[in-house]
Design a protein around this motif. Structure first.
Motif, PDB file in Angstrom:
ATOM      1  N   UNK A 271       0.811  -1.215   0.000  1.00 22.71           N
ATOM      2  CA  UNK A 271       0.000   0.000   0.000  1.00 22.71           C
ATOM      3  C   UNK A 271       0.845   1.266   0.000  1.00 22.71           C
ATOM      4  N   UNK A 272       2.155   1.126   0.177  1.00 13.77           N
ATOM      5  CA  UNK A 272       3.007   2.312   0.258  1.00 13.77           C
ATOM      6  C   UNK A 272       2.903   3.195  -0.975  1.00 13.77           C
ATOM      7  N   UNK A 273       2.816   2.570  -2.147  1.00 12.20           N
ATOM      8  CA  UNK A 273       2.873   3.348  -3.375  1.00 12.20           C
ATOM      9  C   UNK A 273       1.498   3.746  -3.901  1.00 12.20           C
ATOM     10  N   UNK A 274       0.487   3.591  -3.082  1.00  8.11           N
ATOM     11  CA  UNK A 274      -0.861   3.969  -3.513  1.00  8.11           C
ATOM     12  C   UNK A 274      -1.049   5.478  -3.538  1.00  8.11           C
TER      13      UNK A 274
ATOM     14  N   UNK B 166      -1.765   5.035   4.761  1.00 10.21           N
ATOM     15  CA  UNK B 166      -2.439   3.888   4.146  1.00 10.21           C
ATOM     16  C   UNK B 166      -1.640   2.605   4.376  1.00 10.21           C
ATOM     17  N   UNK B 167      -0.330   2.730   4.331  1.00  9.04           N
ATOM     18  CA  UNK B 167       0.520   1.560   4.545  1.00  9.04           C
ATOM     19  C   UNK B 167       0.389   1.042   5.964  1.00  9.04           C
ATOM     20  N   UNK B 168       0.373   1.934   6.930  1.00 11.02           N
ATOM     21  CA  UNK B 168       0.235   1.502   8.323  1.00 11.02           C
ATOM     22  C   UNK B 168      -1.133   0.869   8.572  1.00 11.02           C
ATOM     23  N   UNK B 169      -2.164   1.451   7.975  1.00 15.67           N
ATOM     24  CA  UNK B 169      -3.506   0.885   8.125  1.00 15.67           C
ATOM     25  C   UNK B 169      -3.582  -0.512   7.529  1.00 15.67           C
ATOM     26  N   UNK B 170      -3.007  -0.686   6.329  1.00 14.31           N
ATOM     27  CA  UNK B 170      -3.025  -1.994   5.671  1.00 14.31           C
ATOM     28  C   UNK B 170      -2.258  -3.027   6.481  1.00 14.31           C
ATOM     29  N   UNK B 171      -1.123  -2.618   7.043  1.00 17.79           N
ATOM     30  CA  UNK B 171      -0.334  -3.556   7.847  1.00 17.79           C
ATOM     31  C   UNK B 171      -1.085  -3.953   9.113  1.00 17.79           C
TER      32      UNK B 171
ATOM     33  N   UNK C 192      14.807   3.421   0.877  1.00 14.99           N
ATOM     34  CA  UNK C 192      13.560   3.072   0.194  1.00 14.99           C
ATOM     35  C   UNK C 192      12.413   3.086   1.196  1.00 14.99           C
ATOM     36  N   UNK C 193      11.182   3.367   0.739  1.00 15.72           N
ATOM     37  CA  UNK C 193      10.028   3.347   1.636  1.00 15.72           C
ATOM     38  C   UNK C 193       9.839   1.959   2.242  1.00 15.72           C
TER      39      UNK C 193
END
Length: 350
Positions: free
Chosen positions: A68-71, A81-86, A131-132
């Motif tokens: 989700x990082x690159x969304x 978004x990345x933290x939520x997905x994780x 990198x992210x």
């Protein structure tokens, strides 16, 4: 008066009783030791399985977050978004029969060379190897994710449970190699990125007039910044200067994997009849090179994501489009390269 034989029988009887008592005591001591070893063996395997399940949960959640990082598209990494997905990914896993409900989730930049070590803040200016990334730590402890891991025979050692935890880091990085079929047969000039790419955020620069990434014209001698030839056709590893070859490469992509450092053939020229075959409103991945103005082999220095808005034929003959960020390459891709907007599938770091 006792007879000697009677005395011997009495002595033997006492010795036998003492021996039986010693054997019983030894057996009890041995049983305790045996049970202790048994408890250790049984619970060691149990704890190992539970901790492996925690590691699997952390790995899966970190990968879900990195996906989700690159969304965020041209807005940069989508940290929230990345933290939520994780966090959501953690709840899809169990450890020793207990559904996992919580984890410590962080996002930031991860240095692939290990210097510095550990997760860096999202506010840094990323360097070449930064990198992210998403980091997930899942713990079983008192009142967390079902409590500490129960020990079935731990009562023998007066140890009823033990904590467990696992940490995983997943990253989204630019490719060093793009597999067969993943590249469009146009090579971009690296000098374009000096003018239209934000190296601090790894995103395209925005045109203040449109509020969108700058529109670029490439091919047929189109130039930016005076002496910067924007792009040229390439037949990749084959020295070919003909329309049928390029048209086939547009349809099928590079026949074999290409990596940074591989030399590809540059084909300057209009290729007039090709523009009707160029797709529009699609994002493609193109190799990046330097000194692309003459027919020669030049080394690939990076891979970039480029959105083709339209192809213009007739007297002008150019492809118009713009850089994009956070584009997930649909073909197989591996390794690590400079970040020009194209990303490979997320992977675990370390």
């Amino acid at each position: 008066m006792y007879h000697p034989a009677h005395l011997r029988r009495t002595t033997t009887t006492r010795e036998m009783k003492r021996q039986r008592g010693s054997i019983a005591m030894f057996f009890l001591l041995f049983l305790v030791v045996l049970l202790s070893f048994g408890a250790f063996a049984v619970d060691l395997a149990r704890v190992s399985v539970a901790r492996n399940e925690l590691q699997n949960a952390a790995d899966a959640a970190a990968l879900s977050g990195a996906s989700a990082l690159m969304s965020g598209g041209n807005g940069g990494p989508a940290w929230q978004q990345a933290q939520t997905a994780a966090g959501s990914g953690v709840a899809l896993n169990r450890s020793d029969g207990h559904t996992l409900t919580t984890a410590t989730v962080l996002s930031g930049y991860w240095n692939l060379s290990g210097s510095p070590a550990g997760l860096q803040p999202t506010t840094i200016t990323p360097g070449t190897d930064d990198v992210p990334a998403v980091q997930v730590m899942v713990t079983r402890a008192a009142n967390v994710n079902g409590g500490a891991i129960d020990l079935l025979l731990g009562w023998v050692l007066k140890l009823l449970s033990t904590p467990g935890s696992a940490t995983a880091v997943a990253v989204a990085s630019a490719p060093g190699t793009v597999g067969a079929g993943g590249l469009f047969p146009v090579v971009l000039n690296r000098c374009l990125f000096d003018q239209y790419w934000n190296a601090q955020t790894n995103q395209p620069l925005i045109d203040p007039n449109s509020g969108q990434p700058y529109e670029l014209n490439i091919l047929n001698g189109q130039m930016d910044g005076g002496s910067c030839y924007a792009g040229q056709w390439t037949s990749f590893l084959t020295n070919a200067n003909n329309v049928p070859t390029i048209r086939a490469l547009m349809a099928n992509g590079n026949p074999s994997p290409l990596s940074i450092g591989d030399s590809i053939w540059i084909e300057p020229g209009a290729k007039t009849t090709l523009y009707d075959s160029v797709p529009s409103n699609v994002t493609v991945v193109m190799p990046v090179a330097t000194q692309i103005d003459i027919k020669s082999y030049v080394p690939i220095v990076a891979f970039a994501a480029f959105h083709i808005d339209q192809a213009v034929g007739g007297n002008q003959k150019y492809i118009q489009g713009h850089f994009v960020g956070g584009y997930r390459i649909p073909a197989s891709a591996t390794g690590v390269g400079p970040d020009y907007g194209a990303y490979i599938a997320p992977r675990l770091a370390g």
